[in-house]
Motif scaffolding. Structure first.
Motif, short mmCIF file in Angstrom:
data_model
loop_
_atom_site.label_atom_id
_atom_site.label_comp_id
_atom_site.label_asym_id
_atom_site.label_seq_id
_atom_site.Cartn_x
_atom_site.Cartn_y
_atom_site.Cartn_z
N ASP A 129 0.85 -1.18 0.00
CA ASP A 129 0.00 0.00 0.00
C ASP A 129 0.89 1.24 0.00
N TYR A 130 0.27 2.39 -0.14
CA TYR A 130 1.02 3.63 -0.37
C TYR A 130 1.75 4.13 0.87
N LEU A 172 5.57 4.16 0.98
CA LEU A 172 6.32 5.08 0.13
C LEU A 172 6.73 6.36 0.84
N ILE A 221 2.71 11.22 -4.46
CA ILE A 221 1.93 10.01 -4.16
C ILE A 221 0.44 10.27 -4.39
N LYS A 261 -1.49 8.07 -7.20
CA LYS A 261 -2.11 6.84 -6.71
C LYS A 261 -3.49 6.52 -7.29
N SER A 290 -0.21 1.68 -9.14
CA SER A 290 0.02 1.02 -7.85
C SER A 290 1.16 1.70 -7.09
N ALA A 291 1.34 1.30 -5.83
CA ALA A 291 2.40 1.88 -5.00
C ALA A 291 3.77 1.60 -5.59
N VAL A 322 4.29 3.85 -8.49
CA VAL A 322 4.58 5.21 -8.04
C VAL A 322 6.06 5.34 -7.71
N TYR A 323 6.59 4.34 -7.00
CA TYR A 323 8.01 4.35 -6.63
C TYR A 323 8.89 4.37 -7.88
#
Length: 236
Positions: free
Chosen positions: A135-136, A139, A148, A152, A156-157, A160-161
């Motif tokens: 989950d976020y 991050l 984020i 989002k 997905s998390a 995002v990364y």
């Protein structure tokens, strides 16, 4: 964390190698509580076992729900890096109930309660094993919250990364003098999402995002250069 580990070692069944590995991981989880960056080979060397044996030990601890292995992503290339090991405190109450002395009547009641807790515990562990994506909240130490929140709803998390890693890499390459990276990266992401929605992206979204970042940060660097030239002219 130490109190949880002591309690877990008391009420759960571990092999000697698992005990040593767990304390080793905990001992290298000081910078961020419960998070260790130890590599499998490092653990193997410390335990004086083979790489495969260390993998089996970690797999066994993961199966007991005590740890969780999380793959990281490289900022520049966006590929997978070394895995993190997270110590996951779990509910041990069902084991504690089994350790309490009781009369025959109370023992029957405790067995029913233990069965209830055991089922709930197994369900929790099953949910953890089936969780394929982070989950976020994972991050927050690595990615600005504004980025984020912008990304989002669409990715997905882990994605995002990866996208933030691309933003940092492009900023270093095309805008080394620009200190504020978040706002230009958000603009590039929004432009990429719009292009995707308008079906203008023929290749991958990541590739288009890289191009959008290159354009945005090149403009930011030119603005920075103009500012620096203006200051130099005024000084002369």
């Amino acid at each position: 964390m130490d109190s949880f580990l002591s309690k877990a070692l008391e009420v759960l069944s571990f092999t000697e190698k698992e005990r040593k590995a767990l304390w080793l991981i905990a001992g290298h989880s000081c910078k961020v509580a419960g998070v260790s960056w130890l590599k499998v080979q490092t653990i193997a060397d410390a335990l004086e076992v083979s790489y495969k044996t260390a993998q089996r030990v970690l797999s066994s601890l993961k199966g007991k729900g005590i740890i969780k292995r999380v793959r990281t992503l490289r900022e520049v290339s966006g590929g997978f890096g070394a895995s993190l090991t997270l110590i996951c405190p779990v509910d041990l109450s069902y084991r504690e109930e089994a350790l309490k002395p009781a009369t025959e009547k109370a023992e029957t009641a405790n067995k029913k309660k233990e069965t209830f807790f055991l089922k709930a515990f197994q369900k929790d562990i099953k949910d953890i094993r089936q969780q394929e994506e982070l989950d976020y909240t994972y991050l927050t130490e690595f990615v600005p919250q504004d980025f984020i929140e912008t990304a989002k709803p669409f990715v997905s998390a882990q994605e995002v990364y990866t996208l933030w890693g691309k933003a940092q890499a492009v900023a270093r390459k095309y805008a080394p003098d620009v200190l504020e990276v978040t706002e230009p990266a958000i603009r590039a992401f929004k432009a990429s999402v719009l292009a995707y929605k308008m079906r203008r992206i023929k290749g991958s979204f990541g590739g288009y995002f890289w191009g959008a970042l290159s354009g945005v940060f090149s403009v930011e660097q030119r603005k920075k250069n103009s500012t620096l030239l203006s200051f130099n002219w005024l000084e002369e």
